[in-house]
Design a protein around this motif. Structure first.
Motif, PDB file in Angstrom:
ATOM      1  N   ALA A  15      -4.722   7.059  -5.765  1.00 48.37           N
ATOM      2  CA  ALA A  15      -3.752   6.798  -6.836  1.00 48.37           C
ATOM      3  C   ALA A  15      -2.510   7.676  -6.719  1.00 48.37           C
ATOM      4  CB  ALA A  15      -4.412   6.998  -8.196  1.00 48.37           C
ATOM      5  N   SER A  16      -2.620   8.830  -6.075  1.00 56.06           N
ATOM      6  CA  SER A  16      -1.484   9.743  -5.953  1.00 56.06           C
ATOM      7  C   SER A  16      -0.424   9.260  -4.953  1.00 56.06           C
ATOM      8  CB  SER A  16      -1.964  11.140  -5.552  1.00 56.06           C
ATOM      9  OG  SER A  16      -2.653  11.092  -4.315  1.00 56.06           O
ATOM     10  N   VAL A  17      -0.740   8.234  -4.175  1.00 50.46           N
ATOM     11  CA  VAL A  17       0.236   7.686  -3.227  1.00 50.46           C
ATOM     12  C   VAL A  17       1.202   6.797  -4.007  1.00 50.46           C
ATOM     13  CG1 VAL A  17       0.567   6.222  -1.197  1.00 50.46           C
ATOM     14  CG2 VAL A  17      -1.387   7.775  -1.313  1.00 50.46           C
ATOM     15  N   PRO A  18       2.498   7.106  -3.954  1.00 46.71           N
ATOM     16  CA  PRO A  18       3.465   6.328  -4.733  1.00 46.71           C
ATOM     17  C   PRO A  18       3.454   4.837  -4.365  1.00 46.71           C
ATOM     18  CG  PRO A  18       4.471   8.337  -3.913  1.00 46.71           C
ATOM     19  CD  PRO A  18       3.132   8.220  -3.246  1.00 46.71           C
ATOM     20  N   ALA A  19       3.631   4.008  -5.363  1.00 49.57           N
ATOM     21  CA  ALA A  19       3.635   2.561  -5.163  1.00 49.57           C
ATOM     22  C   ALA A  19       4.699   2.128  -4.162  1.00 49.57           C
ATOM     23  CB  ALA A  19       3.844   1.860  -6.501  1.00 49.57           C
ATOM     24  N   ALA A  20       5.809   2.824  -4.125  1.00 50.63           N
ATOM     25  CA  ALA A  20       6.900   2.456  -3.209  1.00 50.63           C
ATOM     26  C   ALA A  20       6.477   2.551  -1.746  1.00 50.63           C
ATOM     27  CB  ALA A  20       8.113   3.349  -3.457  1.00 50.63           C
ATOM     28  N   LEU A  21       5.546   3.445  -1.419  1.00 55.08           N
ATOM     29  CA  LEU A  21       5.121   3.625  -0.034  1.00 55.08           C
ATOM     30  C   LEU A  21       4.022   2.654   0.392  1.00 55.08           C
ATOM     31  CD1 LEU A  21       4.906   7.500   0.426  1.00 55.08           C
ATOM     32  CD2 LEU A  21       6.866   5.994   0.752  1.00 55.08           C
ATOM     33  N   ARG A  22       3.293   2.113  -0.551  1.00 52.99           N
ATOM     34  CA  ARG A  22       2.097   1.326  -0.226  1.00 52.99           C
ATOM     35  C   ARG A  22       2.354   0.109   0.677  1.00 52.99           C
ATOM     36  NH1 ARG A  22      -2.520   2.528  -3.497  1.00 52.99           N
ATOM     37  NH2 ARG A  22      -2.071   4.395  -4.701  1.00 52.99           N
ATOM     38  N   PRO A  23       3.395  -0.705   0.447  1.00 53.83           N
ATOM     39  CA  PRO A  23       3.613  -1.836   1.358  1.00 53.83           C
ATOM     40  C   PRO A  23       3.901  -1.388   2.795  1.00 53.83           C
ATOM     41  CG  PRO A  23       4.818  -2.175  -0.686  1.00 53.83           C
ATOM     42  CD  PRO A  23       4.304  -0.758  -0.705  1.00 53.83           C
ATOM     43  N   ALA A  24       4.671  -0.331   2.964  1.00 53.12           N
ATOM     44  CA  ALA A  24       4.976   0.165   4.312  1.00 53.12           C
ATOM     45  C   ALA A  24       3.732   0.744   4.974  1.00 53.12           C
ATOM     46  CB  ALA A  24       6.087   1.200   4.253  1.00 53.12           C
ATOM     47  N   ILE A  25       2.885   1.414   4.205  1.00 48.48           N
ATOM     48  CA  ILE A  25       1.634   1.944   4.752  1.00 48.48           C
ATOM     49  C   ILE A  25       0.759   0.792   5.244  1.00 48.48           C
ATOM     50  CG2 ILE A  25      -0.547   3.045   4.092  1.00 48.48           C
ATOM     51  CD1 ILE A  25       1.178   4.973   2.363  1.00 48.48           C
ATOM     52  N   ALA A  26       0.662  -0.268   4.448  1.00 49.42           N
ATOM     53  CA  ALA A  26      -0.138  -1.427   4.856  1.00 49.42           C
ATOM     54  C   ALA A  26       0.423  -2.069   6.125  1.00 49.42           C
ATOM     55  CB  ALA A  26      -0.186  -2.448   3.721  1.00 49.42           C
ATOM     56  N   GLU A  27       1.741  -2.131   6.235  1.00 48.93           N
ATOM     57  CA  GLU A  27       2.375  -2.699   7.429  1.00 48.93           C
ATOM     58  C   GLU A  27       2.083  -1.847   8.667  1.00 48.93           C
ATOM     59  OE1 GLU A  27       6.869  -3.433   9.026  1.00 48.93           O
ATOM     60  OE2 GLU A  27       6.477  -3.828   6.910  1.00 48.93           O
ATOM     61  N   VAL A  28       2.186  -0.529   8.517  1.00 51.61           N
ATOM     62  CA  VAL A  28       1.883   0.370   9.636  1.00 51.61           C
ATOM     63  C   VAL A  28       0.426   0.204  10.051  1.00 51.61           C
ATOM     64  CG1 VAL A  28       1.578   2.794  10.285  1.00 51.61           C
ATOM     65  CG2 VAL A  28       3.687   2.048   9.173  1.00 51.61           C
ATOM     66  N   GLU A  29      -0.472   0.139   9.090  1.00 46.17           N
ATOM     67  CA  GLU A  29      -1.889  -0.025   9.420  1.00 46.17           C
ATOM     68  C   GLU A  29      -2.129  -1.329  10.166  1.00 46.17           C
ATOM     69  OE1 GLU A  29      -4.120   0.507   5.824  1.00 46.17           O
ATOM     70  OE2 GLU A  29      -4.082   2.685   6.049  1.00 46.17           O
ATOM     71  N   ALA A  30      -1.454  -2.393   9.755  1.00 47.94           N
ATOM     72  CA  ALA A  30      -1.628  -3.682  10.427  1.00 47.94           C
ATOM     73  C   ALA A  30      -1.198  -3.586  11.891  1.00 47.94           C
ATOM     74  CB  ALA A  30      -0.829  -4.757   9.707  1.00 47.94           C
ATOM     75  N   ARG A  31      -0.131  -2.837  12.152  1.00 53.71           N
ATOM     76  CA  ARG A  31       0.355  -2.661  13.526  1.00 53.71           C
ATOM     77  C   ARG A  31      -0.473  -1.646  14.303  1.00 53.71           C
ATOM     78  NH1 ARG A  31       6.488  -1.210  13.205  1.00 53.71           N
ATOM     79  NH2 ARG A  31       6.663  -1.990  11.112  1.00 53.71           N
ATOM     80  N   ALA A  32      -0.608  -0.462  13.750  1.00 50.40           N
ATOM     81  CA  ALA A  32      -1.216   0.659  14.468  1.00 50.40           C
ATOM     82  C   ALA A  32      -2.718   0.500  14.649  1.00 50.40           C
ATOM     83  CB  ALA A  32      -0.904   1.973  13.755  1.00 50.40           C
ATOM     84  N   LEU A  33      -3.406   0.029  13.624  1.00 51.21           N
ATOM     85  CA  LEU A  33      -4.856  -0.052  13.713  1.00 51.21           C
ATOM     86  C   LEU A  33      -5.305  -1.213  14.586  1.00 51.21           C
ATOM     87  CD1 LEU A  33      -5.917   0.844  10.079  1.00 51.21           C
ATOM     88  CD2 LEU A  33      -5.639   2.336  12.059  1.00 51.21           C
TER      89      LEU A  33
END
Length: 77
Positions: A15-33
């Protein structure tokens, strides 16, 4: 710098991860993972000058710049 939290890539961000970062984090995970081999990667959330920075130990960072724009990029030397 204020230490935030760590969580495993591919799982729900705390929950401490700001909402603004969440879409970019998901995009990075889709690419990197998708290309990842080896042990599971972890995110680390920290704060620098009041702005959040999420770093994936597989070589990516997601952060907000001074204007509030969210940037996702591989680590730069």
């Amino acid at each position: 710098m204020q230490l935030g939290t760590r969580w495993p890539a591919g799982s729900e961000a705390p929950a401490s991860v700001p909402a603004a970062l969440r879409p970019a984090i998901a995009e990075v995970e889709a690419r990197a993972l998708r290309q990842a081999q080896g042990p599971r990667s972890w995110w680390t959330l920290t704060w620098l000058e009041g702005r959040p920075i999420a770093e994936l130990d597989a070589g990516w960072e997601v952060f907000q710049d001074a204007s509030g724009e969210v940037i996702a990029r591989p680590f730069q030397d």
